[in-house]
Scaffold this motif. Structure first.
Motif, mmCIF file in Angstrom:
data_model
loop_
_atom_site.group_PDB
_atom_site.id
_atom_site.type_symbol
_atom_site.label_atom_id
_atom_site.label_comp_id
_atom_site.label_asym_id
_atom_site.label_seq_id
_atom_site.Cartn_x
_atom_site.Cartn_y
_atom_site.Cartn_z
ATOM 1 N N LYS A 92 0.821 -1.215 0.000
ATOM 2 C CA LYS A 92 0.000 0.000 0.000
ATOM 3 C C LYS A 92 0.859 1.271 0.000
ATOM 4 O O LYS A 92 0.426 2.318 -0.489
ATOM 5 N N SER A 93 2.085 1.159 0.510
ATOM 6 C CA SER A 93 2.968 2.327 0.563
ATOM 7 C C SER A 93 3.646 2.621 -0.770
ATOM 8 O O SER A 93 4.122 3.737 -0.991
ATOM 9 N N VAL A 94 3.707 1.626 -1.653
ATOM 10 C CA VAL A 94 4.374 1.849 -2.944
ATOM 11 C C VAL A 94 3.399 1.865 -4.110
ATOM 12 O O VAL A 94 3.743 2.333 -5.205
ATOM 13 N N ALA A 95 2.192 1.371 -3.918
ATOM 14 C CA ALA A 95 1.218 1.294 -5.016
ATOM 15 C C ALA A 95 0.538 2.645 -5.227
ATOM 16 O O ALA A 95 0.388 3.434 -4.283
ATOM 17 N N PRO A 96 0.115 2.942 -6.449
ATOM 18 C CA PRO A 96 -0.641 4.174 -6.699
ATOM 19 C C PRO A 96 -2.065 4.046 -6.156
ATOM 20 O O PRO A 96 -2.563 2.932 -5.937
ATOM 21 N N ALA A 97 -2.715 5.170 -5.944
ATOM 22 C CA ALA A 97 -4.101 5.151 -5.460
ATOM 23 C C ALA A 97 -5.093 5.055 -6.608
ATOM 24 O O ALA A 97 -6.267 4.733 -6.394
ATOM 25 N N GLU A 98 -4.623 5.335 -7.816
ATOM 26 C CA GLU A 98 -5.512 5.256 -8.981
ATOM 27 C C GLU A 98 -4.682 4.970 -10.227
ATOM 28 O O GLU A 98 -3.455 5.036 -10.201
ATOM 29 N N GLY A 99 -5.373 4.642 -11.316
ATOM 30 C CA GLY A 99 -4.693 4.317 -12.560
ATOM 31 C C GLY A 99 -4.525 2.817 -12.714
ATOM 32 O O GLY A 99 -5.103 2.019 -11.979
ATOM 33 N N THR A 100 -3.719 2.412 -13.678
ATOM 34 C CA THR A 100 -3.514 0.990 -13.948
ATOM 35 C C THR A 100 -2.241 0.493 -13.264
ATOM 36 O O THR A 100 -1.283 1.246 -13.080
ATOM 37 N N PHE A 101 -2.235 -0.792 -12.921
ATOM 38 C CA PHE A 101 -1.076 -1.352 -12.223
ATOM 39 C C PHE A 101 -0.943 -2.840 -12.553
ATOM 40 O O PHE A 101 -1.853 -3.476 -13.081
ATOM 41 N N LYS A 102 0.212 -3.349 -12.180
ATOM 42 C CA LYS A 102 0.479 -4.783 -12.318
ATOM 43 C C LYS A 102 1.380 -5.205 -11.165
ATOM 44 O O LYS A 102 2.308 -4.485 -10.800
ATOM 45 N N VAL A 103 1.121 -6.375 -10.590
ATOM 46 C CA VAL A 103 1.979 -6.935 -9.549
ATOM 47 C C VAL A 103 2.886 -7.986 -10.179
ATOM 48 O O VAL A 103 2.415 -8.843 -10.930
ATOM 49 N N GLU A 104 4.181 -7.905 -9.895
ATOM 50 C CA GLU A 104 5.135 -8.912 -10.368
ATOM 51 C C GLU A 104 5.903 -9.451 -9.176
ATOM 52 O O GLU A 104 6.419 -8.679 -8.366
ATOM 53 N N THR A 105 6.001 -10.764 -9.087
ATOM 54 C CA THR A 105 6.646 -11.408 -7.943
ATOM 55 C C THR A 105 7.818 -12.269 -8.389
ATOM 56 O O THR A 105 7.728 -13.016 -9.369
ATOM 57 N N HIS A 106 8.918 -12.140 -7.656
ATOM 58 C CA HIS A 106 10.050 -13.071 -7.786
ATOM 59 C C HIS A 106 10.098 -13.860 -6.475
ATOM 60 O O HIS A 106 10.279 -13.286 -5.409
ATOM 61 N N ARG A 107 9.916 -15.175 -6.545
ATOM 62 C CA ARG A 107 9.829 -15.998 -5.335
ATOM 63 C C ARG A 107 11.081 -16.866 -5.232
ATOM 64 O O ARG A 107 11.132 -17.995 -5.735
ATOM 65 N N ALA A 108 12.124 -16.348 -4.585
ATOM 66 C CA ALA A 108 13.333 -17.131 -4.364
ATOM 67 C C ALA A 108 13.092 -18.202 -3.305
ATOM 68 O O ALA A 108 13.695 -19.277 -3.348
ATOM 69 N N ASP A 109 12.199 -17.911 -2.341
ATOM 70 C CA ASP A 109 11.883 -18.862 -1.273
ATOM 71 C C ASP A 109 10.788 -19.812 -1.764
ATOM 72 O O ASP A 109 9.600 -19.479 -1.745
ATOM 73 N N LYS A 110 11.185 -20.983 -2.203
ATOM 74 C CA LYS A 110 10.215 -21.939 -2.763
ATOM 75 C C LYS A 110 9.348 -22.581 -1.680
ATOM 76 O O LYS A 110 8.390 -23.294 -1.990
ATOM 77 N N LYS A 111 9.672 -22.315 -0.418
ATOM 78 C CA LYS A 111 8.844 -22.829 0.676
ATOM 79 C C LYS A 111 7.675 -21.900 0.990
ATOM 80 O O LYS A 111 6.797 -22.262 1.767
ATOM 81 N N PHE A 112 7.690 -20.718 0.413
ATOM 82 C CA PHE A 112 6.575 -19.801 0.642
ATOM 83 C C PHE A 112 5.299 -20.463 0.105
ATOM 84 O O PHE A 112 5.295 -21.014 -0.999
ATOM 85 N N PRO A 113 4.212 -20.433 0.867
ATOM 86 C CA PRO A 113 3.030 -21.260 0.520
ATOM 87 C C PRO A 113 2.330 -20.899 -0.777
ATOM 88 O O PRO A 113 1.596 -21.723 -1.331
ATOM 89 N N LEU A 114 2.526 -19.678 -1.295
ATOM 90 C CA LEU A 114 1.876 -19.281 -2.543
ATOM 91 C C LEU A 114 2.899 -19.229 -3.670
ATOM 92 O O LEU A 114 4.051 -18.829 -3.476
ATOM 93 N N THR A 115 2.488 -19.596 -4.871
ATOM 94 C CA THR A 115 3.346 -19.426 -6.039
ATOM 95 C C THR A 115 3.387 -17.947 -6.411
ATOM 96 O O THR A 115 2.615 -17.130 -5.889
#
Length: 383
Positions: A92-115
């Motif tokens: 919430k601190s880095v995302a814009p309040a309006e307009g278009t956006f996209k989330v991109e994730t790099h998951r180095a920790d393969k034990k994290f429960p979500l892909t």
């Protein structure tokens, strides 16, 4: 939620078994760049994190990091625990309040429960629910939210990749002596050699009293600007006044610059060898001025054994000016104070001098005596 600066290196990842050495030098250079600012520098899996800094110094930290050679990119963001609620608060601190956006994730920790895809979808959904003015656009979004889930149980959250200076860490490619004038070209030449990892020290030739103290201060400032990138704050100066007077008195006028440069190269080589430098560096660009023809360059090369590196040899003036402006040197370089090459400047300098003609005229001079007289004027300035 801790604000951090994330630093990624450039070519170092290609160095195989030698990568550790390059990483250590890179760390030293980063620490040197951040000297005087409160901070902690940590390395983690090919990334460096600047932490525990005063937020009012963030712009200064980013400015210094951006000038360190070897930095591919950097980001300002947050480090949080790898838990959904903590991640979302940072998002919430880095995302814009309006307009278009996209989330991109790099998951180095393969034990994290979500892909990565699942994390993108969940964080994106939370943002849409939180901010009614947002809309997902996976092709050409106006803003990005980047998540970097690390193996140590933390996640880095940031909104942009900022371009670094690239290149290799200074100190990994030997040491060179830059012949720095008060012009545009030589500081740029030093910049490009430092970018390839070379430690660069500066040597300036002056013609006091024909040139004034302001001309010297101009070169000191140019060397200081270069040191922001090279990390080396050493400038040496040598007077060539007596050499120029002797050439003017005894030799053909059209060879003034040709003969002077041969003296400069001889003197520079001796100082370079005394200080552990393995090459000379100049700002010459082929054909730019009369002394920078292939004949003039060959004449200068003939009097030294060290290699002479000319990183700008194929650049045109506009390209050199653009880099000078980008590195912050241009306004100083164009200050109207003369350097030694403008003293006794012939009306028609030799463009393609024959070696036999050069040797014939140079034989009229006490070459060794004039070199020793010039070396006696050597001064070292710590910037």
């Amino acid at each position: 939620m801790e604000k951090i600066v994330i630093i990624r290196y450039a070519e170092i990842h290609l160095k195989g078994k030698n990568r550790g050495y390059f990483e250590r030098v890179f760390s030293v250079n980063l620490e040197r760049a951040l000297r005087g600012l409160r901070h902690e520098l940590r390395r983690t899996s090919g990334r460096y994190l600047v932490e525990a800094f005063d937020e009012e110094e963030l712009d200064e930290i980013c400015g210094r990091v951006s000038r360190v050679f070897g930095v591919h990119s950097y980001s300002v963001g947050y480090k949080v625990a790898s838990e959904m609620e903590a991640i979302f608060q940072a998002v919430k601190s880095v995302a814009p309040a309006e307009g278009t956006f996209k989330v991109e994730t790099h998951r180095a920790d393969k034990k994290f429960p979500l892909t990565s895809m699942q994390l993108n979808a969940q964080i994106g959904g939370k943002l849409l629910a939180e901010f009614g003015g947002l809309k997902v656009d996976v092709h050409t979004p106006a803003a990005y939210v980047y998540l970097d889930v690390r193996e140590n149980g933390t996640t880095l959250v940031f909104g942009a990749f900022l371009k670094g200076s690239g290149g290799m860490p200074v100190g990994t490619s030997g040491k060179g002596m830059l012949l720095i004038s008060g012009g545009i070209d030589s500081p740029v030449a030093g910049y490009y050699m430092a970018k390839r990892g070379m430690t660069v020290e500066c040597l300036h030739f002056h013609s006091y009293p024909y040139t004034n103290e302001q001309a010297k201060e101009k070169v000191v400032e140019l060397s200081r600007i270069l040191s922001r990138y090279s990390g080396v704050g050493v400038l040496r100066t040598v007077s060539v006044t007596r050499i120029q007077e002797a050439i003017h008195e005894k030799c053909a006028a059209d060879l003034m610059i040709t003969l002077l440069r041969r003296f400069m190269y001889r003197i520079a080589e001796r100082i370079a060898k005394q200080n552990g430098c393995q090459c000379l560096i100049t700002g010459e660009s082929l054909g730019q001025v009369a002394s920078q023809t292939i004949e003039g360059i060959s004449s200068s090369n003939a009097v030294v054994t060290l290699p002479v590196l000319r990183p700008l040899i194929g650049f045109d003036k506009e390209e050199i000016i653009a880099r000078s402006q980008a590195m912050g040197a241009y306004e100083t370089s164009v200050l109207p104070f003369e350097d030694c090459c403008t003293v006794f400047l012939p009306e028609f300098p030799a463009i393609k001098p024959k070696p036999s003609y050069i040797l014939e005229e140079e034989a009229k001079l006490d070459v060794e005596g004039l070199i020793n007289e010039a070396l006696a004027t050597l001064e070292k300035i710590t910037l």
